[in-house]
Structures are given as structure tokens and as C-alpha cells.
Scaffold this active site. Structure first.
Site, PDB file in Angstrom:
ATOM      1  CD  GLN A 165      26.688  35.974  33.057  1.00 25.42           C
ATOM      2  OE1 GLN A 165      27.441  35.059  33.376  1.00 25.42           O
ATOM      3  NE2 GLN A 165      25.716  35.824  32.174  1.00 25.42           N
ATOM      4  CE1 TYR A 192      24.899  27.148  36.558  1.00 32.00           C
ATOM      5  CE2 TYR A 192      24.559  28.509  34.605  1.00 32.00           C
ATOM      6  CZ  TYR A 192      25.170  27.429  35.229  1.00 32.00           C
ATOM      7  OH  TYR A 192      26.037  26.618  34.538  1.00 32.00           O
ATOM      8  NE  ARG A 231      24.064  35.194  27.812  1.00 29.14           N
ATOM      9  CZ  ARG A 231      24.722  34.085  27.492  1.00 29.14           C
ATOM     10  NH1 ARG A 231      25.045  33.204  28.419  1.00 29.14           N
ATOM     11  NH2 ARG A 231      25.078  33.854  26.249  1.00 29.14           N
ATOM     12  N   GLY A 242      30.142  33.393  21.455  1.00 32.01           N
ATOM     13  CA  GLY A 242      30.868  32.705  22.514  1.00 32.01           C
ATOM     14  C   GLY A 242      32.094  31.991  21.971  1.00 32.01           C
ATOM     15  NE  ARG A 243      30.588  25.951  22.196  1.00 31.86           N
ATOM     16  CZ  ARG A 243      30.861  24.691  22.510  1.00 31.86           C
ATOM     17  NH1 ARG A 243      31.543  23.933  21.696  1.00 31.86           N
ATOM     18  NH2 ARG A 243      30.423  24.191  23.640  1.00 31.86           N
TER      19      ARG A 243
HETATM   20  C1  8OZ Z   1      29.500  25.997  30.963  1.00 30.35           C
HETATM   21  C2  8OZ Z   1      30.147  25.432  32.027  1.00 30.35           C
HETATM   22  C3  8OZ Z   1      29.996  25.970  33.282  1.00 30.35           C
HETATM   23  C4  8OZ Z   1      29.186  27.080  33.469  1.00 30.35           C
HETATM   24  C5  8OZ Z   1      26.466  29.093  31.791  1.00 30.35           C
HETATM   25  C6  8OZ Z   1      28.014  29.777  33.490  1.00 30.35           C
HETATM   26  O1  8OZ Z   1      26.040  28.208  31.042  1.00 30.35           O
HETATM   27  C7  8OZ Z   1      27.694  28.867  32.593  1.00 30.35           C
HETATM   28  C8  8OZ Z   1      28.541  27.656  32.390  1.00 30.35           C
HETATM   29  C9  8OZ Z   1      28.706  27.108  31.130  1.00 30.35           C
HETATM   30  O2  8OZ Z   1      25.881  30.160  31.908  1.00 30.35           O
END
Ligand code: 8OZ
Length: 359
Positions: A98, A179, A226, A317-318
Site C-alpha cells: 500500500q 490522508y 482504496r 482487518g482486526r
Molecule cells: C490507524 C493508525 C494509524 C494509521 C489508516 C494508515 O487509517 C492508517 C492508520 C490507521 O489508513
């Protein structure tokens, strides 16, 4: 309709099943962004996933936003990743890297020469990140200039090329969760007045240009994107997510990408609302290739997402974090190990490589 345990084609690959491992930030890399020694074991333990998507990995020093996350911009990082890929391949798995740039979700203490983070606009997020001293508010960002955008796109291309050199099966562009690319997509964080801001066709431009740079290196079937259309994590908001992401998805269709990966929940670890699911269902009708969903799915909901045609694959995920043999457990209807949130971010083997598989 397919089940979770039927193979699926992705680019030139045939994936063994539709139980994908979602990208999971674990903060166990070295300070220089070289993945840690246990990462090869951790990922190889999870090689029965139809596809592993690695933890978010910064494309450049300025793309970093948290302590001890890995990068893919130095030769040492590429060498370490290639050993991880090799161990996953030896175990019969498939793995995409990723590609990540955090934009404004960073802290000056993590950046070269204590720089300010970069963003579409100089709007500080009401959000926190993990630095050497613990959780801290993110720093005030500066708006990227046109040449800054171009350098960032070059960084995406170089990182994509490094991922290829490391032997990955493909790459996923992280355009979700608040992000950099998501900051451009959504109205709350993008106040630009140039061709990267304002109307939707402008706000989607950075994502399209990123895809184009990555496609200079990778065949389109080996690239995924994503997104988190209704996500509010990291202080995100958009005036009209259906409109914004319909335009994004329709434009993305033009590139023949391998898959679209949709985070359906508003916040990490929370469930999805009817509205979240309706938005995703709408985007699914527009999207022309593999549609991967994520966000609080269990085995039953995952099966039903496939049998109703809501998705072609489900990313866990988890559940994958705590169950290295998740596909087998779901297939058998076996009990699942519970994830331990106190070991999610940082630490050693505990809560990383010591979750047991079924015997
Ligand atoms: C949780 C903590 C830090 C980063 C994301 C890369 O939510 C993360 C992330 C998740 O995509």
C-alpha cells in the site's frame, strides 16, 4: 454468485479466495522506515489470504505521519520488503504494497528538518498522531505548490517502481482515511483555487495523476485504489460524497485497474450505517472491475455481501490481525481469537506474531 472461498482473477493472478487481509498499521518498523525483523513472519503467517495488502507504507520522507511506520523510498527498505515478499510467496500467498502519503496528518518531529506537513490547503486537522512522546495533535500544514505536487507524483512513481523491484504482486494506492489524496478529494480539506480544487473534476485530479504515474510502472490489473467515501476519520468531511466519489469512480474506470477497495465505515473500528452502505452500493453499480469492501465484516456478513452481489471480495482487518488462518476459520465456522487493542500499534511479537492458528 461466488462464495468467500472461491478463487478470483486479479490482473494476471488467480487468487485462491476472496478473504483479503486489509492494510493494518502496526508501528513496528525501525526509525529509518525499514520494516522490522518480525514482519516476514507476520505476513507469511497470513499467506492464506486471497490477497494481503500491506500496512500503509510511506512513499517519501515527507509522506510519513506516525512513528515507526515503514517506507519504500530507500534501498534498505526495498531490500527488507523483498525478504518479506519472498517469505509470503514461499508460503503460497499474494501481496500488494500500500502506497501512502499522509499529507497533513503528521507532526514536524517526524519530518525532515522538522518541516511542516504538506496538504492541499493550510488547514490543520483536528486529529492526533503517534510520535516519540506518545499521542500528539498533528502539526499545522502548508499548502502544496504546483511543483510540490509534481515532486509528490514523482515520489509515487519511484515508490511504485521500488515495490516492483521488491517483488510485490501489485500496489494499492491509499486514497482513503483522511490522508493526502483523500484531503484533495474532499471539500472540507481542499480550498484550492487552482486546477486541483473547487469543482469535483478538479478535486479528483491528484488521484488520477497518481494512478497515471503508477501505471508508468505497473500493469493496470496489478493496481488497486482504496477510498473511504463517507469516512470522517482524521477530521474529514465532504459536501456531497455520492457526487464526489461517483465522479472519481467513473474516471478511475478509464484505467482498467484491478480493483477498487472501499472502506464503508465512517470511523476505524465502528460499524457502517445504512447511508454508508447505500453509498457503497451505488459506487458498486458504477465500478467495472473487482469490488472489495471493508469495515467490520464478520464471516456471515461477508458471505452475504458476496451472495447479494454487494462485493466481489471482503477485506478483514482486526479479524486477520488476530487470526493468521482466518480463511480456514471462516470456512469451518470455527471460533476466532479476539484482537488485543493494546498491542495494535508498536511493541514486539506479543499481539503481532503470537496469535495462534488452529491446530
Ligand atoms: C490507524 C493508525 C494509524 C494509521 C489508516 C494508515 O487509517 C492508517 C492508520 C490507521 O489508513
Amino acid at each position: 454468485m461466488a462464495t468467500l472461498f472461491e478463487p478470483v482473477r486479479l490482473g494476471s493472478l488467480v487468487l485462491a479466495n476472496r478473504v483479503f487481509m486489509a492494510p493494518l498499521t502496526r508501528n513496528r518498523a525501525h526509525a529509518d522506515g525499514v520494516p522490522g525483523e518480525l514482519a516476514a513472519t507476520y505476513y507469511a503467517q497470513r499467506a492464506s489470504a486471497g490477497l494481503i495488502v500491506t500496512e500503509a507504507t510511506q512513499i517519501s520522507p515527507m509522506g510519513k505521519g506516525y512513528i515507526d511506520t515503514p517506507g519504500i523510498h530507500s534501498p534498505e527498505q526495498v531490500r527488507a520488503w523483498s525478504r518479506i515478499v519472498e517469505s509470503v510467496h514461499k508460503s503460497g500467498g499474494r501481496i500488494f504494497l500500500q502506497l501512502w502519503h499522509v499529507g497533513r496528518i503528521s507532526h514536524s518531529s517526524l519530518l525532515p528538518n522538522n518541516a511542516q506537513p504538506v496538504a492541499p490547503s493550510a488547514i490543520r486537522a483536528n486529529s492526533q498522531t503517534l510520535i516519540a512522546t506518545g499521542l500528539a495533535p498533528v502539526s499545522e500544514p502548508v499548502a502544496l505548490t504546483a511543483s510540490g505536487i509534481n515532486e509528490t507524483l514523482d515520489d509515487y512513481r519511484r515508490a511504485a517502481s521500488n515495490a516492483k523491484e521488491a517483488g510485490f504482486d501489485g500496489v494499492e494506492i491509499h486514497a482513503a482515511n483522511g490522508y493526502l489524496i483523500d484531503q484533495f478529494l474532499k471539500t472540507g480539506s481542499n480550498r484550492r483555487t487552482d486546477e486541483y480544487g473547487g469543482v469535483t473534476t478538479n478535486r479528483v485530479r491528484l488521484l488520477m495523476e497518481t494512478v497515471e504515474r503508477v501505471l508508468e510502472v505497473w500493469d493496470s490489473g496489478h493496481v488497486g485504489v482504496r477510498i473511504s467515501p463517507t469516512g470522517s476519520f482524521n477530521d474529514m468531511a465532504d459536501n456531497n460524497p455520492v457526487e464526489t466519489f461517483s465522479v472519481a469512480v467513473e474516471r478511475l474506470n478509464g484505467y482498467g485497474l484491478g480493483y477498487l477497495h472501499v472502506v464503508e465505515t465512517a470511523q476505524n473500528s465502528k460499524g457502517s450505517s445504512e447511508a454508508d452502505l447505500a453509498t457503497s452500493a451505488h459506487l458498486r453499480t458504477l465500478w467495472k472491475s473487482l469490488y472489495v469492501v471493508n469495515g467490520g465484516y464478520d464471516g456471515l456478513r461477508g458471505e452475504s455481501a458476496l451472495s447479494t452481489g454487494h462485493a466481489d471480495a471482503v477485506a478483514y482487518g482486526r479479524a486477520f490481525l488476530a487470526n493468521p488462518d482466518l480463511p480456514r476459520r471462516l470456512q469451518l465456522g470455527a471460533a476466532l481469537n479476539e484482537p488485543d487493542p493494546t498491542t495494535f500499534y508498536g511493541g514486539d511479537a506479543a499481539g503481532y506474531t503470537n496469535y495462534p492458528a488452529l491446530t
